[in-house]
Write an enzyme that holds these catalytic residues in place. Structure first.
Site, mmCIF file in Angstrom:
data_model
loop_
_atom_site.group_PDB
_atom_site.id
_atom_site.type_symbol
_atom_site.label_atom_id
_atom_site.label_comp_id
_atom_site.label_asym_id
_atom_site.label_seq_id
_atom_site.Cartn_x
_atom_site.Cartn_y
_atom_site.Cartn_z
ATOM 1 N N GLY A 11 -7.071 12.842 -27.817
ATOM 2 C CA GLY A 11 -7.859 13.929 -27.385
ATOM 3 C C GLY A 11 -7.817 13.986 -25.578
ATOM 4 N NE ARG A 72 -5.812 12.641 -32.386
ATOM 5 C CZ ARG A 72 -6.760 13.668 -31.632
ATOM 6 N NH1 ARG A 72 -6.614 15.099 -31.587
ATOM 7 N NH2 ARG A 72 -7.939 13.201 -30.846
ATOM 8 C CG ASP A 103 -12.327 5.455 -31.573
ATOM 9 O OD1 ASP A 103 -11.550 6.449 -31.309
ATOM 10 O OD2 ASP A 103 -13.261 5.281 -32.374
ATOM 11 C CB THR A 125 -12.940 10.229 -25.054
ATOM 12 O OG1 THR A 125 -13.700 11.001 -26.169
ATOM 13 C CG2 THR A 125 -13.579 8.959 -25.032
ATOM 14 C CG ASP A 127 -15.388 12.588 -28.142
ATOM 15 O OD1 ASP A 127 -16.226 13.708 -28.264
ATOM 16 O OD2 ASP A 127 -14.646 12.118 -28.731
ATOM 17 C CG ASP A 129 -16.405 8.154 -28.985
ATOM 18 O OD1 ASP A 129 -15.885 7.768 -28.043
ATOM 19 O OD2 ASP A 129 -15.831 8.538 -29.899
ATOM 20 N NE ARG A 171 -13.254 11.063 -32.046
ATOM 21 C CZ ARG A 171 -12.117 10.588 -32.126
ATOM 22 N NH1 ARG A 171 -11.360 11.550 -32.569
ATOM 23 N NH2 ARG A 171 -12.014 9.363 -31.930
ATOM 24 C CD GLU A 187 -37.089 24.827 -25.994
ATOM 25 O OE1 GLU A 187 -35.967 25.140 -26.218
ATOM 26 O OE2 GLU A 187 -38.170 25.327 -25.150
ATOM 27 C CE LYS A 214 -43.866 36.086 -29.569
ATOM 28 N NZ LYS A 214 -44.718 36.934 -28.493
ATOM 29 C CE1 TYR A 249 -9.976 21.004 -29.248
ATOM 30 C CE2 TYR A 249 -10.169 22.793 -30.504
ATOM 31 C CZ TYR A 249 -9.856 21.392 -30.476
ATOM 32 O OH TYR A 249 -9.495 20.745 -31.581
ATOM 33 C CB ILE A 250 -14.999 25.908 -23.057
ATOM 34 C CG1 ILE A 250 -16.444 25.795 -23.649
ATOM 35 C CG2 ILE A 250 -14.307 27.421 -23.499
ATOM 36 C CD1 ILE A 250 -17.277 26.673 -22.974
HETATM 37 P P1 ADP Z 1 -8.452 8.864 -29.390
HETATM 38 O O1 ADP Z 1 -7.571 8.097 -28.752
HETATM 39 O O2 ADP Z 1 -8.855 10.203 -28.487
HETATM 40 O O3 ADP Z 1 -9.585 8.485 -30.394
HETATM 41 P P2 ADP Z 1 -6.730 9.360 -31.707
HETATM 42 O O4 ADP Z 1 -7.545 8.590 -32.824
HETATM 43 O O5 ADP Z 1 -6.196 10.639 -32.477
HETATM 44 O O6 ADP Z 1 -7.265 9.535 -30.499
HETATM 45 O O7 ADP Z 1 -5.613 8.188 -31.695
HETATM 46 C C1 ADP Z 1 -4.523 8.443 -30.941
HETATM 47 C C2 ADP Z 1 -3.269 7.933 -31.365
HETATM 48 O O8 ADP Z 1 -3.452 6.465 -31.280
HETATM 49 C C3 ADP Z 1 -3.018 8.295 -32.684
HETATM 50 O O9 ADP Z 1 -2.288 9.530 -33.281
HETATM 51 C C4 ADP Z 1 -2.105 7.011 -33.171
HETATM 52 O O10 ADP Z 1 -0.801 7.241 -32.632
HETATM 53 C C5 ADP Z 1 -2.785 6.077 -32.512
HETATM 54 N N1 ADP Z 1 -3.525 5.118 -33.424
HETATM 55 C C6 ADP Z 1 -4.900 5.403 -33.891
HETATM 56 N N2 ADP Z 1 -5.299 4.579 -34.800
HETATM 57 C C7 ADP Z 1 -4.213 3.748 -34.639
HETATM 58 C C8 ADP Z 1 -4.239 2.461 -35.566
HETATM 59 N N3 ADP Z 1 -5.083 1.932 -36.414
HETATM 60 N N4 ADP Z 1 -2.715 1.719 -35.501
HETATM 61 C C9 ADP Z 1 -1.944 2.064 -34.608
HETATM 62 N N5 ADP Z 1 -2.292 3.235 -33.937
HETATM 63 C C10 ADP Z 1 -3.386 4.015 -33.834
#
Ligand code: ADP
Length: 319
Positions: A11, A72, A103, A125, A127, A129, A171, A187, A214, A249-250
């Site tokens: 992302g 991706r 991640d 990211t 997120d 996270d 996420r 709140e 209210k 997405y904004i």
């Molecule tokens: P983000 O990095 O934002 O968490 P994604 O989870 O979509 O986004 O991961 C981005 C890309 O990283 C995936 O499209 C894939 O090509 C690669 N990727 C994700 N998980 C794995 C994995 N377990 N092994 C190898 N490549 C991975």
């Protein structure tokens, strides 16, 4: 190291461009050549690789998205895909790779590192996270976008005396909702880490109702499920007219905040520094305003911790 590569993956997040700029310029500062890889791992396997110079990252620090594009790729998750990627890197004589992403992207970097290819991860990211860093690139900008939306919805909430649920991204993490809720004066906050507290949200709404309150604003993290369903549950339990806004997405776009530009510049430069000093399989991060780096395997085996003190405070300030 004579040549390094940089890619953005997963992302997109505001500030990724500032990170690319820092990587390119820091490398050139140390007389290291930099290659930009387009479309994340997809472009890496396809050899979509171009040399970058000081000028190629001019006028991008203020832009959202990523000039290297993101993608991706399922193929890259396979051994075959990873071998193709390493073949391309060897063909271009690139000695190490910087991966800016979340991640999922780090799992990719982890796989390349396990095959002996040096990689460094930069957390990008909205997120927030990822373990091992207080903040990820893009989080602050997204947070500011959410607050702006909350402030606007508050005008209508006050005028129409309704309960408003604002669903935000994140996420599986509640950071964006927690920070937005606290800074937007919500709140209640509903987040995956504290999903069981939903009954407290209902009780608080009922208490407010009895006092003649209210309107209410509730910030809900997408990780708990659909804001619309929660809206129905709240309306059933309290009889309060409830409206739901899904920000969507904004939250991912816009010019990066000063915080994100500084963070991206620091983390991007740090990634280059440790890569050219021979480190591999690390993620750079920031903790207590100090730059840190950790083993990417450890990072991926841990969860980003919710700030419990802030969560408690959010409850205390919205009695
Ligand atoms: P983000 O990095 O934002 O968490 P994604 O989870 O979509 O986004 O991961 C981005 C890309 O990283 C995936 O499209 C894939 O090509 C690669 N990727 C994700 N998980 C794995 C994995 N377990 N092994 C190898 N490549 C991975």
């Amino acid at each position: 190291m004579k040549r390094i590569g940089v890619l953005t993956s997963g992302g997109d997040a505001p500030g990724m461009n500032a990170a690319i700029r820092a990587v390119v310029r820091k490398a050139i500062y140390h007389d290291v050549e930099v290659f930009g890889i387009k479309n994340g791992y997809q472009g890496l396997m396809e050899g979509n690789i171009e040399p970058m110079n000081v000028g190629s990252v001019g006028d991008i620090i203020q832009r959202g998205g990523t000039i290297l594009f993101s993608a991706r790729s399922d193929k890259f998750k396979t051994e075959e895909g990873q071998n193709l990627a390493i073949e391309q890197l060897n063909k271009y004589e690139i000695d190490g790779l910087i991966v800016i992403g979340g991640d999922g992207s780090f799992r990719g970097a982890q796989k390349l590192t396990a095959k002996g290819y040096p990689c460094i991860g930069v957390p990008g990211t909205i997120d927030n996270d990822i373990a091992g860093t207080d903040f990820t690139i893009g989080f602050d900008t997204a947070l500011n976008t959410v607050i702006e939306a909350i402030d606007k919805i508050r005008d209508t909430a006050t005028s129409h005396e309704r309960t408003y649920i604002i669903e935000v991204m994140g996420r599986d993490a509640g950071d964006l909702a927690l920070w937005a809720g606290l800074s937007g004066g919500a709140e209640s906050i509903i987040i995956p880490e504290k999903k069981d507290d939903f009954n407290e949200v209902i009780d608080r709404l009922k208490r407010g109702q009895e006092r003649g309150k209210k309107h209410s604003i509730i910030v809900l993290a997408e990780g708990v499920g659909s804001g619309i369903e929660y809206g129905e549950r709240i309306q059933e339990a309290t009889n309060l007219e409830t409206r739901v806004t899904v920000l969507g997405y904004i939250q991912r776009g816009g010019s990066p905040s000063a915080q994100d530009r500084v963070l991206a510049s620091r983390l991007g430069a740090k990634a280059v520094e440790i890569l050219i000093n021979g480190k591999s399989g690390r993620m750079v991060g920031i903790e207590n305003n100090e730059l840190v780096d950790y083993d990417i395997n450890d990072i991926l085996s841990k969860k980003h911790e919710l700030n419990k003190e802030m969560y408690q405070l959010s409850k205390e300030l919205s009695i």
